[in-house]
Design a protein around this motif. Structure first.
Motif, PDB file in Angstrom:
ATOM      1  N   LEU A  73      -4.775   6.000   4.669  1.00 40.92           N
ATOM      2  CA  LEU A  73      -4.637   7.326   5.252  1.00 40.92           C
ATOM      3  C   LEU A  73      -4.318   7.180   6.726  1.00 40.92           C
ATOM      4  CD1 LEU A  73      -7.624   9.221   3.588  1.00 40.92           C
ATOM      5  CD2 LEU A  73      -5.253   9.082   2.834  1.00 40.92           C
TER       6      LEU A  73
ATOM      7  N   VAL B 113      -2.879  13.676  -1.080  1.00 37.74           N
ATOM      8  CA  VAL B 113      -3.358  12.312  -1.319  1.00 37.74           C
ATOM      9  C   VAL B 113      -3.498  12.053  -2.815  1.00 37.74           C
ATOM     10  CG1 VAL B 113      -5.327  10.749  -1.027  1.00 37.74           C
ATOM     11  CG2 VAL B 113      -4.514  12.116   0.903  1.00 37.74           C
TER      12      VAL B 113
ATOM     13  N   ALA C  85      -9.964   5.739  -0.231  1.00 41.50           N
ATOM     14  CA  ALA C  85      -9.058   5.104   0.734  1.00 41.50           C
ATOM     15  C   ALA C  85      -9.505   3.672   1.000  1.00 41.50           C
ATOM     16  CB  ALA C  85      -9.034   5.900   2.034  1.00 41.50           C
TER      17      ALA C  85
ATOM     18  N   PRO D 205       0.816  -1.219   0.000  1.00 39.04           N
ATOM     19  CA  PRO D 205       0.000   0.000   0.000  1.00 39.04           C
ATOM     20  C   PRO D 205       0.848   1.268   0.000  1.00 39.04           C
ATOM     21  CG  PRO D 205       0.096  -0.943   2.195  1.00 39.04           C
ATOM     22  CD  PRO D 205       0.746  -1.940   1.275  1.00 39.04           C
ATOM     23  N   VAL D 206       0.242   2.356  -0.438  1.00 41.64           N
ATOM     24  CA  VAL D 206       0.846   3.673  -0.274  1.00 41.64           C
ATOM     25  C   VAL D 206       0.167   4.313   0.928  1.00 41.64           C
ATOM     26  CG1 VAL D 206      -0.761   4.699  -1.969  1.00 41.64           C
ATOM     27  CG2 VAL D 206       1.330   5.905  -1.312  1.00 41.64           C
TER      28      VAL D 206
ATOM     29  N   VAL E 298      -0.326   7.719   3.284  1.00 45.91           N
ATOM     30  CA  VAL E 298      -0.181   9.168   3.438  1.00 45.91           C
ATOM     31  C   VAL E 298      -0.352   9.463   4.923  1.00 45.91           C
ATOM     32  CG1 VAL E 298      -1.039  11.451   2.828  1.00 45.91           C
ATOM     33  CG2 VAL E 298      -1.036   9.615   1.122  1.00 45.91           C
TER      34      VAL E 298
ATOM     35  N   HIS F  90      -2.130   0.683  -6.240  1.00 47.70           N
ATOM     36  CA  HIS F  90      -1.764   0.319  -4.875  1.00 47.70           C
ATOM     37  C   HIS F  90      -2.851   0.789  -3.904  1.00 47.70           C
ATOM     38  CE1 HIS F  90       2.555  -0.795  -5.559  1.00 47.70           C
ATOM     39  NE2 HIS F  90       2.319  -0.119  -6.668  1.00 47.70           N
TER      40      HIS F  90
ATOM     41  N   LEU G   9      -4.650   2.547  -0.905  1.00 45.15           N
ATOM     42  CA  LEU G   9      -4.348   3.797  -0.210  1.00 45.15           C
ATOM     43  C   LEU G   9      -4.735   3.682   1.262  1.00 45.15           C
ATOM     44  CD1 LEU G   9      -3.721   6.879  -0.018  1.00 45.15           C
ATOM     45  CD2 LEU G   9      -6.103   7.266  -0.749  1.00 45.15           C
TER      46      LEU G   9
ATOM     47  N   ALA H 294      -0.176  11.351  -4.382  1.00 45.71           N
ATOM     48  CA  ALA H 294       0.346  10.040  -3.989  1.00 45.71           C
ATOM     49  C   ALA H 294      -0.336   8.924  -4.763  1.00 45.71           C
ATOM     50  CB  ALA H 294       0.156   9.830  -2.484  1.00 45.71           C
ATOM     51  N   VAL H 295      -1.640   9.032  -4.932  1.00 47.85           N
ATOM     52  CA  VAL H 295      -2.394   8.026  -5.678  1.00 47.85           C
ATOM     53  C   VAL H 295      -1.967   8.016  -7.148  1.00 47.85           C
ATOM     54  CG1 VAL H 295      -4.695   7.397  -6.516  1.00 47.85           C
ATOM     55  CG2 VAL H 295      -4.366   8.076  -4.116  1.00 47.85           C
TER      56      VAL H 295
END
Length: 237
Positions: free
Chosen positions: A112, A98, A133, A35-36, A38, A108, A110, A101-102
């Motif tokens: 938070l 955000v 998210a 995952p990414v 933030v 991937h 997301l 980043a996405v």
């Protein structure tokens, strides 16, 4: 004859064993998903604070994140030390971070995440139209406002899974009030309590001696619980 209570060492080892039981599965699932994350800072310290840097690194490793993105809200960037505005006024800036980043990591999941005020703003961002998210991570959620009122409106609006990590001695989030809120929430929620931890999870020396854990070990248990919850939540989506 009744058995004697477990020793500190046995309690400590049991805690480690329980965490290790789910660690391998959680790690495998999260590693595949990468995952990414933030990660938003709290009201009083920027993303460059020691606490944020440390937790950024720990979250990245625990969640096998492709990246943990941190940033500074405008009121505190560039070495400024102004008082933070109302959380609602930070949402649009946060949402822009955000979005970038996405766009950088399409495909991937997301996550938070936020510390204190940053966790509250993260929840607001998750409810914003166009933000998708997969899960939330709240570290020291400030459930109680300055005037003592419970601020649970945004939590009740959430539809994505949320994992909360709270210190048992955090005056900004009385655990009994948090449980009442969790019962009303419509989204899946998990909670890990760091025994003896304050708003930033710091545990006093005497309490550490009582539990038989170190500060690092107590936080590691929290990270394992967090990873286990997110692994299950993301794996089902």
């Amino acid at each position: 004859m009744a058995s004697s209570p477990p020793s500190k060492r046995r309690r400590k080892d049991q805690s480690k064993d329980d965490a290790n039981d789910v660690s391998a599965t959680s790690s495998s699932t999260l590693e595949k998903l990468s995952p990414v994350v933030v990660f938003a800072h709290g009201a009083g310290a920027p993303s460059s604070s020691d606490w944020m840097i440390r937790w950024k690194d720990m979250l990245g490793k625990a969640l096998h994140a492709v990246e943990v993105v941190t940033f500074d809200y405008p009121y505190i960037s560039g070495g400024k030390r102004r008082a933070p505005p109302k959380a609602e006024k930070l949402v649009d800036f946060h949402a822009d971070v955000v979005g970038k980043a996405v766009a950088k990591y399409p495909g991937h999941p997301l996550i938070l995440a936020g510390k204190s005020m940053g966790s509250r703003v993260s929840c607001m961002v998750a409810c914003k139209e166009g933000i998708r998210a997969s899960a939330m991570v709240c570290l020291g959620y400030p459930l109680k406002g300055i005037n003592g009122a419970v601020r649970d409106e945004i939590l009740l609006q959430l539809s994505v899974p949320i994992m909360l990590v709270q210190g048992s001695k955090d005056a900004l989030c009385p655990l009994e009030k948090l449980e009442v809120t969790r019962e009303k929430m419509k989204c899946p929620s998990g909670l890990h309590v760091i025994d003896g931890g304050d708003h930033s999870f710091k545990i006093g020396k005497k309490h550490l001696q009582t539990t038989g854990l170190t500060q690092d070990e107590a936080e590691d248990l929290a990270l394992r619980a967090l990873a286990s919850f997110l692994s299950g939540s993301l794996g089902e989506r």
